[in-house]
Design a protein around this motif. Structure first.
Motif, short mmCIF file in Angstrom:
data_model
loop_
_atom_site.label_atom_id
_atom_site.label_comp_id
_atom_site.label_asym_id
_atom_site.label_seq_id
_atom_site.Cartn_x
_atom_site.Cartn_y
_atom_site.Cartn_z
N MET A 1 0.84 -1.17 0.00
CA MET A 1 0.00 0.00 0.00
C MET A 1 0.89 1.23 0.00
SD MET A 1 -3.09 -1.08 2.55
CE MET A 1 -2.41 -2.45 3.45
N SER A 2 0.94 1.90 -1.12
CA SER A 2 1.91 2.95 -1.33
C SER A 2 1.77 4.13 -0.39
CB SER A 2 1.86 3.42 -2.78
OG SER A 2 0.57 3.92 -3.07
N SER A 3 0.56 4.57 -0.08
CA SER A 3 0.40 5.75 0.76
C SER A 3 -0.30 5.40 2.07
CB SER A 3 -0.36 6.83 -0.01
OG SER A 3 -1.61 6.32 -0.44
N ALA A 4 0.05 4.25 2.66
CA ALA A 4 -0.60 3.79 3.88
C ALA A 4 -0.55 4.82 5.01
CB ALA A 4 -0.02 2.45 4.32
N PRO A 5 0.58 5.51 5.23
CA PRO A 5 0.57 6.49 6.32
C PRO A 5 -0.47 7.59 6.09
CG PRO A 5 2.81 5.97 5.69
CD PRO A 5 1.90 5.34 4.66
N LEU A 7 -3.23 7.38 4.28
CA LEU A 7 -4.54 6.76 4.41
C LEU A 7 -4.86 6.48 5.87
CD1 LEU A 7 -4.56 4.34 1.35
CD2 LEU A 7 -5.49 6.66 1.52
N ALA A 8 -3.87 6.05 6.62
CA ALA A 8 -4.09 5.82 8.05
C ALA A 8 -4.49 7.11 8.75
CB ALA A 8 -2.83 5.22 8.69
N ALA A 9 -3.86 8.21 8.38
CA ALA A 9 -4.21 9.50 8.98
C ALA A 9 -5.64 9.89 8.61
CB ALA A 9 -3.22 10.58 8.53
N LEU A 10 -6.05 9.61 7.37
CA LEU A 10 -7.43 9.89 6.96
C LEU A 10 -8.42 9.09 7.79
CD1 LEU A 10 -7.16 9.94 3.05
CD2 LEU A 10 -7.66 11.88 4.55
N VAL A 11 -8.13 7.80 7.95
CA VAL A 11 -9.03 6.93 8.70
C VAL A 11 -9.10 7.39 10.16
CG1 VAL A 11 -9.35 4.56 9.55
CG2 VAL A 11 -8.71 4.96 7.16
N ARG A 12 -7.95 7.64 10.74
CA ARG A 12 -7.90 8.10 12.13
C ARG A 12 -8.61 9.45 12.28
NH1 ARG A 12 -2.76 7.77 12.31
NH2 ARG A 12 -2.63 5.55 12.67
N GLY A 13 -8.39 10.35 11.32
CA GLY A 13 -9.01 11.67 11.35
C GLY A 13 -10.53 11.62 11.24
N THR A 19 -7.44 -0.22 10.54
CA THR A 19 -7.27 -1.66 10.39
C THR A 19 -6.72 -1.95 8.99
OG1 THR A 19 -9.49 -2.02 9.48
CG2 THR A 19 -9.25 -2.12 11.90
N ARG A 20 -6.12 -3.10 8.84
CA ARG A 20 -5.58 -3.47 7.53
C ARG A 20 -6.68 -3.53 6.47
NH1 ARG A 20 -3.07 -8.50 7.19
NH2 ARG A 20 -2.00 -7.75 5.35
N PRO A 21 -7.86 -4.12 6.74
CA PRO A 21 -8.91 -4.11 5.72
C PRO A 21 -9.35 -2.69 5.35
CG PRO A 21 -9.35 -5.82 7.33
CD PRO A 21 -8.21 -5.01 7.87
N ARG A 22 -9.49 -1.81 6.31
CA ARG A 22 -9.89 -0.43 5.99
C ARG A 22 -8.84 0.25 5.12
NH1 ARG A 22 -12.51 1.17 11.84
NH2 ARG A 22 -14.54 0.23 11.39
N LEU A 23 -7.59 0.07 5.45
CA LEU A 23 -6.53 0.68 4.64
C LEU A 23 -6.50 0.09 3.23
CD1 LEU A 23 -3.61 0.93 7.23
CD2 LEU A 23 -5.14 2.76 6.43
N TYR A 57 -17.71 -5.25 2.16
CA TYR A 57 -18.97 -4.49 2.22
C TYR A 57 -19.04 -3.66 3.51
CZ TYR A 57 -21.10 -6.91 -1.78
OH TYR A 57 -21.39 -7.38 -3.03
N ASP A 58 -18.67 -4.25 4.62
CA ASP A 58 -18.71 -3.54 5.90
C ASP A 58 -17.76 -2.35 5.90
OD1 ASP A 58 -20.58 -5.38 6.79
OD2 ASP A 58 -19.14 -6.52 8.02
N VAL A 59 -16.56 -2.55 5.36
CA VAL A 59 -15.59 -1.46 5.30
C VAL A 59 -16.09 -0.36 4.36
CG1 VAL A 59 -13.25 -0.82 4.57
CG2 VAL A 59 -13.61 -2.87 5.96
N LEU A 60 -16.62 -0.74 3.20
CA LEU A 60 -17.16 0.27 2.28
C LEU A 60 -18.25 1.10 2.96
CD1 LEU A 60 -17.33 -1.79 -1.04
CD2 LEU A 60 -15.89 0.23 -0.61
N ARG A 61 -19.11 0.44 3.71
CA ARG A 61 -20.18 1.15 4.42
C ARG A 61 -19.59 2.10 5.47
NH1 ARG A 61 -22.49 -2.95 6.46
NH2 ARG A 61 -23.47 -3.55 4.52
N ALA A 62 -18.59 1.64 6.21
CA ALA A 62 -17.98 2.47 7.25
C ALA A 62 -17.25 3.67 6.64
CB ALA A 62 -17.01 1.65 8.09
#
Length: 149
Positions: A1-5, A7-13, A19-23, A57-62
């Motif tokens: 995952m090239s821009s995981a950091p 993306l992680a900040a987006l998810v956290r924000g 989580t790995r599936p969300r990323l 599906y659950d991750v897409l919904r979240a």
């Protein structure tokens, strides 16, 4: 995952647990604008290995609920997902192959983007889908031969 950091900040924000599936799902949607669920599942599996349909599906919904991705579903199409959020852009869809492209907000006189009656709603978005035929589909049916002008 090239821009995981990032993306992680987006998810956290967005107030979600990273989580790995969300990323992986977020990376898949970022890499494939207007991807359908099957494409997102395939890309997620390429990144993680085995992951269930339900988990994706659950991750897409979240992610959609958190505003990190947008779900669109042009008439006659399956749901598609895109990472371009936070603006009121529109889409153009090919009637033949279903290709989808982004279109920035309409310019010039746009009477259809202002509701004639709001029925008490506070309107914050207008969804416009332009329909036509993409270049590839037009080229497939273009006349050829000596009679072509």
């Amino acid at each position: 995952m090239s821009s995981a950091p990032d993306l992680a900040a987006l998810v956290r924000g967005a107030g979600l647990r990273v989580t790995r599936p969300r990323l992986a799902v977020l990376q898949a949607v970022h890499d494939r604008p207007h991807a359908d669920t099957d494409a997102v599942i395939g890309a997620t599996r390429d990144l993680l290995g085995e992951v269930s349909h339900q988990a994706v599906y659950d991750v897409l919904r979240a992610l959609t609920g958190a505003g990190l991705i947008r779900r669109i579903q042009p008439a006659g199409s399956v749901a598609r997902y895109e990472a371009r959020v936070g603006d009121n852009h529109h889409h153009v869809v090919c009637r033949d192959c279903g290709a989808i492209a982004d279109v920035d907000c309409a310019v010039g006189h746009t009477p259809c983007l202002v509701a004639s009656e709001d029925h008490g709603f506070v309107i914050d978005e207008a969804e416009v889908v332009y329909w036509g035929r993409c270049t590839e589909c037009r080229d497939l049916t273009a006349p050829t031969g000596p009679d072509r002008p």
